[in-house]
Design a protein around this motif. Structure first.
Motif, PDB file in Angstrom:
ATOM      1  N   LEU A 125      38.229  44.797  28.988  1.00 59.61           N
ATOM      2  CA  LEU A 125      36.738  43.697  29.895  1.00 59.61           C
ATOM      3  C   LEU A 125      36.084  44.938  30.400  1.00 59.61           C
ATOM      4  CD1 LEU A 125      39.725  41.498  32.041  1.00 59.61           C
ATOM      5  CD2 LEU A 125      38.479  40.760  30.217  1.00 59.61           C
ATOM      6  N   SER A 126      36.561  46.287  29.799  1.00 59.11           N
ATOM      7  CA  SER A 126      35.073  47.094  30.322  1.00 59.11           C
ATOM      8  C   SER A 126      34.032  46.592  30.456  1.00 59.11           C
ATOM      9  CB  SER A 126      35.587  48.456  29.276  1.00 59.11           C
ATOM     10  OG  SER A 126      36.351  48.577  29.214  1.00 59.11           O
ATOM     11  N   GLU A 127      33.345  46.149  30.043  1.00 56.12           N
ATOM     12  CA  GLU A 127      31.639  45.818  29.842  1.00 56.12           C
ATOM     13  C   GLU A 127      31.778  45.318  31.325  1.00 56.12           C
ATOM     14  OE1 GLU A 127      28.650  42.604  28.241  1.00 56.12           O
ATOM     15  OE2 GLU A 127      30.032  43.116  26.705  1.00 56.12           O
ATOM     16  N   LEU A 128      32.458  44.134  32.268  1.00 55.38           N
ATOM     17  CA  LEU A 128      32.544  43.571  33.672  1.00 55.38           C
ATOM     18  C   LEU A 128      33.525  44.419  34.323  1.00 55.38           C
ATOM     19  CD1 LEU A 128      30.808  40.008  32.458  1.00 55.38           C
ATOM     20  CD2 LEU A 128      29.653  41.940  33.620  1.00 55.38           C
ATOM     21  N   ALA A 129      33.531  45.293  34.489  1.00 52.89           N
ATOM     22  CA  ALA A 129      35.042  46.035  35.126  1.00 52.89           C
ATOM     23  C   ALA A 129      34.965  46.077  37.130  1.00 52.89           C
ATOM     24  CB  ALA A 129      35.398  47.288  34.240  1.00 52.89           C
ATOM     25  N   ALA A 130      33.655  46.201  36.986  1.00 45.75           N
ATOM     26  CA  ALA A 130      33.654  46.785  38.358  1.00 45.75           C
ATOM     27  C   ALA A 130      34.098  44.920  39.066  1.00 45.75           C
ATOM     28  CB  ALA A 130      31.742  46.554  38.554  1.00 45.75           C
ATOM     29  N   LEU A 131      33.400  43.697  38.524  1.00 45.00           N
ATOM     30  CA  LEU A 131      33.217  42.512  38.793  1.00 45.00           C
ATOM     31  C   LEU A 131      35.213  41.910  39.120  1.00 45.00           C
ATOM     32  CD1 LEU A 131      32.488  39.635  39.493  1.00 45.00           C
ATOM     33  CD2 LEU A 131      31.451  39.530  37.067  1.00 45.00           C
ATOM     34  N   HIS A 132      35.595  42.290  37.154  1.00 47.13           N
ATOM     35  CA  HIS A 132      36.995  41.821  37.079  1.00 47.13           C
ATOM     36  C   HIS A 132      37.723  42.711  38.016  1.00 47.13           C
ATOM     37  CE1 HIS A 132      36.297  39.465  33.603  1.00 47.13           C
ATOM     38  NE2 HIS A 132      35.379  40.580  33.039  1.00 47.13           N
ATOM     39  N   ARG A 133      37.775  43.778  38.510  1.00 50.08           N
ATOM     40  CA  ARG A 133      38.659  44.266  39.437  1.00 50.08           C
ATOM     41  C   ARG A 133      38.447  43.808  41.218  1.00 50.08           C
ATOM     42  NH1 ARG A 133      36.466  49.473  37.118  1.00 50.08           N
ATOM     43  NH2 ARG A 133      38.954  49.786  35.627  1.00 50.08           N
ATOM     44  N   ARG A 134      37.227  43.487  41.107  1.00 51.53           N
ATOM     45  CA  ARG A 134      36.863  43.374  42.784  1.00 51.53           C
ATOM     46  C   ARG A 134      37.662  41.901  43.049  1.00 51.53           C
ATOM     47  NH1 ARG A 134      31.645  44.636  42.680  1.00 51.53           N
ATOM     48  NH2 ARG A 134      30.789  42.344  42.345  1.00 51.53           N
ATOM     49  N   MET A 135      37.791  41.026  41.651  1.00 49.27           N
ATOM     50  CA  MET A 135      38.237  39.493  41.001  1.00 49.27           C
ATOM     51  C   MET A 135      39.566  39.311  41.225  1.00 49.27           C
ATOM     52  SD  MET A 135      35.853  37.691  42.490  1.00 49.27           S
ATOM     53  CE  MET A 135      36.326  36.232  42.548  1.00 49.27           C
ATOM     54  N   TRP A 136      39.831  40.226  40.866  1.00 50.48           N
ATOM     55  CA  TRP A 136      41.968  40.337  40.519  1.00 50.48           C
ATOM     56  C   TRP A 136      42.599  39.887  41.465  1.00 50.48           C
ATOM     57  CZ3 TRP A 136      43.979  38.443  36.385  1.00 50.48           C
ATOM     58  CH2 TRP A 136      45.411  38.504  36.197  1.00 50.48           C
ATOM     59  N   LYS A 137      42.621  40.779  42.921  1.00 45.04           N
ATOM     60  CA  LYS A 137      43.369  40.213  43.788  1.00 45.04           C
ATOM     61  C   LYS A 137      43.705  39.466  44.033  1.00 45.04           C
ATOM     62  CE  LYS A 137      45.779  42.633  47.610  1.00 45.04           C
ATOM     63  NZ  LYS A 137      45.430  43.366  48.404  1.00 45.04           N
ATOM     64  N   LEU A 138      42.524  38.455  44.201  1.00 49.39           N
ATOM     65  CA  LEU A 138      41.766  37.307  45.307  1.00 49.39           C
ATOM     66  C   LEU A 138      42.662  36.034  43.628  1.00 49.39           C
ATOM     67  CD1 LEU A 138      38.585  37.386  46.202  1.00 49.39           C
ATOM     68  CD2 LEU A 138      40.278  37.644  47.470  1.00 49.39           C
ATOM     69  N   GLU A 139      42.264  36.588  42.515  1.00 50.28           N
ATOM     70  CA  GLU A 139      42.632  35.760  41.766  1.00 50.28           C
ATOM     71  C   GLU A 139      44.022  35.536  41.097  1.00 50.28           C
ATOM     72  OE1 GLU A 139      41.474  35.626  37.754  1.00 50.28           O
ATOM     73  OE2 GLU A 139      39.419  36.662  38.240  1.00 50.28           O
ATOM     74  N   VAL A 140      44.864  36.706  41.300  1.00 46.81           N
ATOM     75  CA  VAL A 140      46.485  37.384  42.088  1.00 46.81           C
ATOM     76  C   VAL A 140      47.027  36.110  42.469  1.00 46.81           C
ATOM     77  CG1 VAL A 140      48.315  38.340  42.031  1.00 46.81           C
ATOM     78  CG2 VAL A 140      46.670  38.900  40.606  1.00 46.81           C
ATOM     79  N   GLU A 141      46.474  35.686  44.145  1.00 43.15           N
ATOM     80  CA  GLU A 141      46.668  35.710  45.232  1.00 43.15           C
ATOM     81  C   GLU A 141      46.873  34.188  45.110  1.00 43.15           C
ATOM     82  OE1 GLU A 141      44.181  38.264  48.455  1.00 43.15           O
ATOM     83  OE2 GLU A 141      46.183  39.261  47.959  1.00 43.15           O
ATOM     84  N   ASP A 142      45.575  33.491  44.816  1.00 41.12           N
ATOM     85  CA  ASP A 142      45.041  32.196  44.411  1.00 41.12           C
ATOM     86  C   ASP A 142      45.911  31.712  43.654  1.00 41.12           C
ATOM     87  OD1 ASP A 142      43.599  30.305  45.142  1.00 41.12           O
ATOM     88  OD2 ASP A 142      43.017  30.143  42.757  1.00 41.12           O
ATOM     89  N   LEU A 143      46.392  31.922  42.352  1.00 41.12           N
ATOM     90  CA  LEU A 143      47.291  31.631  41.176  1.00 41.12           C
ATOM     91  C   LEU A 143      49.203  31.403  41.511  1.00 41.12           C
ATOM     92  CD1 LEU A 143      47.975  30.280  39.024  1.00 41.12           C
ATOM     93  CD2 LEU A 143      48.178  32.355  37.695  1.00 41.12           C
ATOM     94  N   GLN A 144      48.725  32.430  42.443  1.00 44.45           N
ATOM     95  CA  GLN A 144      50.637  32.444  43.361  1.00 44.45           C
ATOM     96  C   GLN A 144      51.055  31.516  44.326  1.00 44.45           C
ATOM     97  OE1 GLN A 144      51.677  36.311  44.141  1.00 44.45           O
ATOM     98  NE2 GLN A 144      51.672  36.940  41.424  1.00 44.45           N
ATOM     99  N   HIS A 145      49.614  31.349  44.800  1.00 47.91           N
ATOM    100  CA  HIS A 145      50.236  30.841  46.133  1.00 47.91           C
ATOM    101  C   HIS A 145      49.958  28.945  45.134  1.00 47.91           C
ATOM    102  CE1 HIS A 145      48.964  28.803  50.770  1.00 47.91           C
ATOM    103  NE2 HIS A 145      47.923  27.960  49.901  1.00 47.91           N
ATOM    104  N   THR A 146      49.233  28.487  44.387  1.00 47.09           N
ATOM    105  CA  THR A 146      49.362  27.412  43.597  1.00 47.09           C
ATOM    106  C   THR A 146      50.512  26.917  43.180  1.00 47.09           C
ATOM    107  OG1 THR A 146      47.409  27.109  43.759  1.00 47.09           O
ATOM    108  CG2 THR A 146      48.057  26.088  41.440  1.00 47.09           C
ATOM    109  N   LEU A 147      50.883  28.081  42.793  1.00 45.80           N
ATOM    110  CA  LEU A 147      52.219  27.965  41.716  1.00 45.80           C
ATOM    111  C   LEU A 147      53.792  27.732  42.719  1.00 45.80           C
ATOM    112  CD1 LEU A 147      51.732  29.729  38.668  1.00 45.80           C
ATOM    113  CD2 LEU A 147      51.775  27.573  38.843  1.00 45.80           C
ATOM    114  N   ALA A 148      53.951  29.137  43.809  1.00 42.20           N
ATOM    115  CA  ALA A 148      54.776  28.750  44.689  1.00 42.20           C
ATOM    116  C   ALA A 148      55.034  27.519  45.798  1.00 42.20           C
ATOM    117  CB  ALA A 148      54.845  29.605  45.853  1.00 42.20           C
TER     118      ALA A 148
END
Length: 148
Positions: A125-148
């Motif tokens: 994911l290196s090509e868009l690493a800055a975007l992926h890094r910024r979004m990752w924690k939000l993606e993790v929190e969103d999915l876990q909130h949905t699943l739990a």
């Protein structure tokens, strides 16, 4: 369209859950599962909620490549984790250099003292690493909130 390389075993696996390495480090064991059994763990989420997990989706920066051990050391914003079996992952080889930002999907092998994942898929994911890094924690929190 199904992936012609996927096996029946892979089709029966639960979908991976997006996690941070720090969450795995503090996770509880799943029942009487022995460490390294591949049975997964239970994430402790806020509000007394918990989420059983065996397959994970993680992202991080490659810190060290250990070809002799068929593994890489990755770091996310909460710490480091080891990914094993990288040599047998289709298209995994382009991910195997220090500094690359990659995603990995795989089965939990251990959570403590350091998370260890057995890779089934990797992508650079290196090509868009800055975007992926910024979004990752939000993606993790969103999915876990949905699943739990």
């Amino acid at each position: 369209m199904s992936d012609p390389g996927s096996s029946e075993v892979e089709k029966k696996r639960p979908p991976p859950v997006k996690v941070l390495s720090g969450q795995l480090r503090t996770a509880g064991s799943r029942g009487s599962a022995a460490a390294g059994s591949g049975e997964g763990c239970v994430l402790r989420l806020g509000g007394g909620r918990s989420l059983p997990v065996s397959m994970v989706w993680m992202q991080g920066t490659v810190m060290e490549v250990q070809l002799h051990a068929d593994s890489v050391l990755l770091m996310d914003e909460t710490g480091t984790f080891t990914v094993q079996g990288v040599g047998s992952v289709p298209r995994g080889k382009p991910c195997l250099s220090a500094g690359k930002y990659v995603m990995v999907m795989g089965a939990i092998q251990a959570v403590s003292p350091e998370p260890v994942i057995r890779a089934v898929k990797m992508a650079d994911l290196s090509e868009l690493a800055a975007l992926h890094r910024r979004m990752w924690k939000l993606e993790v929190e969103d999915l876990q909130h949905t699943l739990a």
